[in-house]
Write an enzyme that holds these catalytic residues in place. Structure first.
Site, PDB file in Angstrom:
ATOM      1  N   SER A   7      -0.158  -5.760  11.045  1.00 11.75           N
ATOM      2  CA  SER A   7      -1.385  -5.423  10.020  1.00 11.75           C
ATOM      3  C   SER A   7      -0.904  -5.258   8.836  1.00 11.75           C
ATOM      4  O   SER A   7      -0.571  -6.079   8.038  1.00 11.75           O
ATOM      5  CB  SER A   7      -0.894  -3.848  10.348  1.00 11.75           C
TER       6      SER A   7
ATOM      7  N   LYS B  38       1.193   7.157   4.680  1.00  9.66           N
ATOM      8  CA  LYS B  38       0.771   5.417   4.287  1.00  9.66           C
ATOM      9  C   LYS B  38      -1.055   6.149   3.336  1.00  9.66           C
ATOM     10  O   LYS B  38      -1.620   6.901   4.093  1.00  9.66           O
ATOM     11  CB  LYS B  38       0.315   4.780   5.747  1.00  9.66           C
TER      12      LYS B  38
ATOM     13  N   ARG C 115       5.987  -5.137  20.466  1.00  8.03           N
ATOM     14  CA  ARG C 115       5.959  -6.718  20.148  1.00  8.03           C
ATOM     15  C   ARG C 115       7.716  -7.322  20.416  1.00  8.03           C
ATOM     16  O   ARG C 115       7.926  -8.295  20.136  1.00  8.03           O
ATOM     17  CB  ARG C 115       5.374  -6.795  18.633  1.00  8.03           C
TER      18      ARG C 115
ATOM     19  N   HIS D 265      -3.563  -6.069  18.167  1.00  6.19           N
ATOM     20  CA  HIS D 265      -4.292  -4.751  19.038  1.00  6.19           C
ATOM     21  C   HIS D 265      -5.381  -5.065  19.885  1.00  6.19           C
ATOM     22  O   HIS D 265      -5.553  -4.767  21.329  1.00  6.19           O
ATOM     23  CB  HIS D 265      -5.098  -4.223  18.003  1.00  6.19           C
TER      24      HIS D 265
END
Length: 151
Positions: free
Chosen positions: A129, A42, A91, A18
């Site tokens: 993460s 979440k 990614r 990040h």
């Protein structure tokens, strides 16, 4: 005219990947606003307060970075802060599929909102993460993956 990018995410936690996107984004934009959003799907592992503090530590030398938290649609928050760009890191192709869909919806909500994708630096691509949370949960050291010290 000042070019402001909004970099949204749950950042639970905020990783070196990040941080790399933010630093590279500063080469394109005058200001980057890091928005720690509430994801209704979440439950946070690291508190919002801790992540805000740690992100501030990571960018203490940067005057053109702001950190906010929000609980609203990302497009609405970007507009509220005058950001015409959303900054996102990719990614892999899975990230692209997900981010592309979100980008289309955001553009539908606010037509002048452009999403800018930066490809993650190769050495940081394996970091997520989710992986960092799992390592931390079981007592593994995670500072190698973070732009700040957690312990």
């Amino acid at each position: 005219m000042k070019k402001t990018a909004f970099f949204p995410g749950s950042f639970d936690p905020f990783t070196k990947g990040h941080a790399d996107i933010v630093r590279r984004g500063l080469k394109l934009f005058d200001e980057v606003i890091i928005g720690i959003g509430t994801n209704s799907q979440k439950k946070r592992y690291f508190s919002l307060e801790l992540m805000t503090q740690k992100i501030r530590e990571a960018f203490h030398e940067s005057e053109n970075i702001r950190i906010i938290s929000y609980d609203d649609l990302t497009a609405n928050v970007a507009k509220e802060y005058g950001a015409k760009f959303l900054l996102r890191g990719l990614r892999n192709t899975t990230d692209f599929e997900y981010e592309n869909t979100i980008s289309q919806v955001n553009r539908h909500l606010i037509a002048e909102l452009e999403t800018v994708f930066l490809i993650t630096s190769p050495e940081l691509a394996p970091i997520s993460s989710t992986i960092v949370r799992e390592l931390h949960k079981y007592g593994a050291k995670v500072n190698d993956y973070l732009p700040y010290d957690l312990e």
